[in-house]
Design a protein around this motif. Sequence first.
Motif, PDB file in Angstrom:
ATOM      1  N   ASP A 443      16.648  42.169 -22.674  1.00  0.00           N
ATOM      2  CA  ASP A 443      17.293  41.802 -21.417  1.00  0.00           C
ATOM      3  C   ASP A 443      16.850  40.418 -20.961  1.00  0.00           C
ATOM      4  OD1 ASP A 443      18.821  44.156 -20.863  1.00  0.00           O
ATOM      5  OD2 ASP A 443      16.946  45.178 -20.402  1.00  0.00           O
ATOM      6  N   LEU A 444      17.770  39.677 -20.388  1.00  0.00           N
ATOM      7  CA  LEU A 444      17.460  38.402 -19.759  1.00  0.00           C
ATOM      8  C   LEU A 444      17.105  38.660 -18.303  1.00  0.00           C
ATOM      9  CD1 LEU A 444      20.459  36.380 -21.238  1.00  0.00           C
ATOM     10  CD2 LEU A 444      18.102  36.415 -22.075  1.00  0.00           C
ATOM     11  N   ALA A 445      16.113  37.948 -17.800  1.00  0.00           N
ATOM     12  CA  ALA A 445      15.632  38.269 -16.456  1.00  0.00           C
ATOM     13  C   ALA A 445      15.198  37.021 -15.711  1.00  0.00           C
ATOM     14  CB  ALA A 445      14.475  39.257 -16.537  1.00  0.00           C
ATOM     15  N   ALA A 446      15.007  37.181 -14.419  1.00  0.00           N
ATOM     16  CA  ALA A 446      14.471  36.124 -13.558  1.00  0.00           C
ATOM     17  C   ALA A 446      13.570  36.795 -12.536  1.00  0.00           C
ATOM     18  CB  ALA A 446      15.605  35.360 -12.867  1.00  0.00           C
ATOM     19  N   GLU A 447      12.643  36.024 -11.976  1.00  0.00           N
ATOM     20  CA  GLU A 447      11.682  36.563 -11.014  1.00  0.00           C
ATOM     21  C   GLU A 447      11.619  35.678  -9.777  1.00  0.00           C
ATOM     22  OE1 GLU A 447       7.784  36.565  -9.022  1.00  0.00           O
ATOM     23  OE2 GLU A 447       8.420  35.033 -10.475  1.00  0.00           O
ATOM     24  N   ARG A 448      11.569  36.323  -8.609  1.00  0.00           N
ATOM     25  CA  ARG A 448      11.442  35.608  -7.336  1.00  0.00           C
ATOM     26  C   ARG A 448      10.555  36.415  -6.416  1.00  0.00           C
ATOM     27  NH1 ARG A 448      16.367  34.885  -3.116  1.00  0.00           N
ATOM     28  NH2 ARG A 448      16.040  37.134  -3.096  1.00  0.00           N
ATOM     29  N   ASP A 449       9.457  35.793  -6.004  1.00  0.00           N
ATOM     30  CA  ASP A 449       8.514  36.440  -5.083  1.00  0.00           C
ATOM     31  C   ASP A 449       8.068  37.809  -5.579  1.00  0.00           C
ATOM     32  OD1 ASP A 449       8.781  34.243  -3.389  1.00  0.00           O
ATOM     33  OD2 ASP A 449      10.459  35.151  -2.313  1.00  0.00           O
ATOM     34  N   THR A 455      19.482  39.564 -15.514  1.00  0.00           N
ATOM     35  CA  THR A 455      20.632  38.642 -15.448  1.00  0.00           C
ATOM     36  C   THR A 455      21.597  38.782 -16.609  1.00  0.00           C
ATOM     37  OG1 THR A 455      19.348  36.913 -16.567  1.00  0.00           O
ATOM     38  CG2 THR A 455      19.271  36.965 -14.151  1.00  0.00           C
ATOM     39  N   GLY A 456      21.230  39.509 -17.630  1.00  0.00           N
ATOM     40  CA  GLY A 456      22.108  39.670 -18.788  1.00  0.00           C
ATOM     41  C   GLY A 456      21.336  40.294 -19.939  1.00  0.00           C
ATOM     42  N   ARG A 457      21.966  40.326 -21.103  1.00  0.00           N
ATOM     43  CA  ARG A 457      21.338  40.881 -22.291  1.00  0.00           C
ATOM     44  C   ARG A 457      21.532  39.958 -23.471  1.00  0.00           C
ATOM     45  NH1 ARG A 457      22.637  44.888 -19.248  1.00  0.00           N
ATOM     46  NH2 ARG A 457      24.849  44.663 -19.705  1.00  0.00           N
TER      47      ARG A 457
END
Length: 594
Positions: A443-449, A455-457
């Motif tokens: 999996d594609l990911a992002a992190e905030r706080d 966000t996708g695969r």
Amino acid sequence: MSQSAAHDAIPWQQAGTLAGLLRERVARSPQRVAYRYFADDAWQTLTWAEVAARVGRFQAALRAERLPPGARVAVMLPNGPDWVCFDLAAAALGLVTVPIYAADRPDNAAYLLEHSGAALLLAQSAEQWSALLPHGYLGALQRVVLASDDADDDRVLSLAHWLPAAGEFAVEWTDGEALASIVYTSGTSGRPKGVMLRHRNMLWNADAAERMSPVTPDDLFLSFLPLSHTLERTVGYYLPMLAGAPVAFGRGIQQLADDLRAVRPTVLVSVPRVFERSAVAIRSAIDARGPAVRWLFERMVDLGWREFEFAQRRASAPLFKALLPVLRARLAQPVLAQLGGRLRMAICGGAALPQDVARLFIGLGLPLLQGYGLTEASPVLTVNTLESNRPDSVGLALPDVELRLGDDGELLARSPGVMLGYWQNADATAAVLDADGWMHTGDLAAERDGHWTITGRLKDIIVLGNGEKVPPTDVEHALMLDPLVHQALLVGEGRPYLAAVLVLHAKPWAELARSLGVDPDAPAALADPAVQKAVLARADAALHAFPGYARLRRVHLTLDEWTETNGLLTATQKARRGKLLEHYAEAIDRLYRK
């Protein structure tokens, strides 16, 4: 908080094994209700002491089979006390539980039995067992037990005959590092892969999840997702036992609405599709009451959402805040009463939760917490909490979970819940687990706080609304083995079922159409019901080796080829999935309209 509601969670290290968890729970609260289930037209109850007594009977029956530690035993039952008792008895003896969906396709279930080398199967009925016989090699099974039917040969026994009248529960196997279960999940080859989970994997995960969202003995869970689903097994079965909370076993998805009203749970573990269906029903009911009520309802949801954002310290206090209790009493409480009226926490995982659905329920006043995980992680990696809830994210990492992004943006995870590997599949294991212990999620990911968002695969795995994962390329390739199908695009992300856009070869199409009495050149021929039915039947045949949830429900047929010239193929003749989804957006939307 009452004394009975005090936090009573068992440290997972103290339990040691899954059967050790029951031992510790019985020692703490033997006479408290453990399970509720529906039988003889009424809801029945079992205390923890009564559960232990029944586990003892299962343990005695399994011991009599003389299976060595590590032997695989399969369970193919609907949710209920017998599923739990069989699993705990197996754990107490060091046996390895292989859960199989009670409603799985017979050919897929037979494959799981063969691949796992299961020595014993606990199934529901003679009909279920008979359906398995034409598929696969079942010679490794030395015993089949039927929960609701009599048996007709030496290898097959009824549960009533197999279980002794009494038996003592005792934790005979104490190695928490040992393999406890093989849980099959979709693989890139089209065949399921067996995820190997240890006792400590699932125990730790239940403990860590409970620490994120504490549960008390006064909570009540409603279990309706299949226990074969690792989310339900860990969070809806082991976690309540760890916390001392009772579980009511639902009668199935068809009776879910009735069970919610009858059981009135305080905690619900679900998948997005359930909330999506509820959202549609809620809005339809409100619309039927006219534009004035609809306007008032939307203002209430908006005000409730703003109040939620204020409570989460992300916004200022909303204007007209004092109106919210009045509006909720009139409009929200009747809606929430359909969910039992007592839910203090709803945990949603398995697939992405649409934001408009989250906003609706949170606006109504239902605390909805989205999480993320994989079977390979036992399964939970992240979850939102009541104190820190971002509905547009999958939440915060559990304690002891390490998350980072790879060079290509892929989410990598390391935790005590990560699997041993895939059963008898070293190559697949090596592709997912690296030398440093990082699990590659795909999996594609992002992190905030601290909050993570998927966000996708990497490989465009399709996640259905019920959380089942399907590799589209494998399904598409299988479909294109049919001479009729030239090109295929599988769709269903976040949807209730799979569908496909199929480009047909002209000559086989003409032959099929004429065989059905349809003019192949007629503009409406491809949408003809007889044609659609015939193509779906051929698709079923092409996908016979895939799990039941990977079958197609609807298709959009076309003769317009995808080419590099029209921008739908790359220079290397690979389908441009994003472009195709845009190109067929309207047609795909029609595939999901009633």
